[in-house]
Design a protein around this motif. Sequence first.
Motif, PDB file in Angstrom:
ATOM      1  N   GLN A 121      30.794  25.272  27.482  1.00  0.00           N
ATOM      2  CA  GLN A 121      29.909  26.119  28.282  1.00  0.00           C
ATOM      3  C   GLN A 121      29.114  27.010  27.339  1.00  0.00           C
ATOM      4  O   GLN A 121      29.679  27.693  26.480  1.00  0.00           O
ATOM      5  N   ASP A 146      23.860  34.467  34.130  1.00  0.00           N
ATOM      6  CA  ASP A 146      22.846  34.759  33.109  1.00  0.00           C
ATOM      7  C   ASP A 146      21.616  33.865  33.238  1.00  0.00           C
ATOM      8  O   ASP A 146      20.586  34.122  32.618  1.00  0.00           O
ATOM      9  N   ARG A 185      26.639  29.342  28.447  1.00  0.00           N
ATOM     10  CA  ARG A 185      26.423  30.664  29.047  1.00  0.00           C
ATOM     11  C   ARG A 185      26.874  30.639  30.492  1.00  0.00           C
ATOM     12  O   ARG A 185      27.073  29.591  31.085  1.00  0.00           O
ATOM     13  N   GLU A 186      27.023  31.833  31.076  1.00  0.00           N
ATOM     14  CA  GLU A 186      27.451  31.972  32.469  1.00  0.00           C
ATOM     15  C   GLU A 186      26.280  31.690  33.405  1.00  0.00           C
ATOM     16  O   GLU A 186      25.122  31.957  33.068  1.00  0.00           O
ATOM     17  N   ASN A 246      24.250  24.357  32.062  1.00  0.00           N
ATOM     18  CA  ASN A 246      24.868  25.344  31.170  1.00  0.00           C
ATOM     19  C   ASN A 246      26.047  24.810  30.360  1.00  0.00           C
ATOM     20  O   ASN A 246      26.804  25.585  29.786  1.00  0.00           O
TER      21      ASN A 246
END
Length: 72
Positions: A21, A27, A23-24, A57
């Motif tokens: 992963q 975001d 990024r969240e 992501n």
Amino acid sequence: MFSGGGKINVDYGWELTVFKQIREFSDGITFFEEKLNWDKYHGDHSPKLEAHLILFNFTIIEFNVYYLHHRD
């Protein structure tokens, strides 16, 4: 997630990352990104081969083969 690498010979190395992963979702979302590059220029850490695929992501696969040494 798997991430690893090593030396192919005295001049070249490799790296591999699978299912990481980046990024969240809060975001932002990278829906789809791909990169396939073969750089034959003799520069810093070149020549090199790069392949990178991102979906929602997550790095699905990132693979690099590159020259280990620095050049001017």
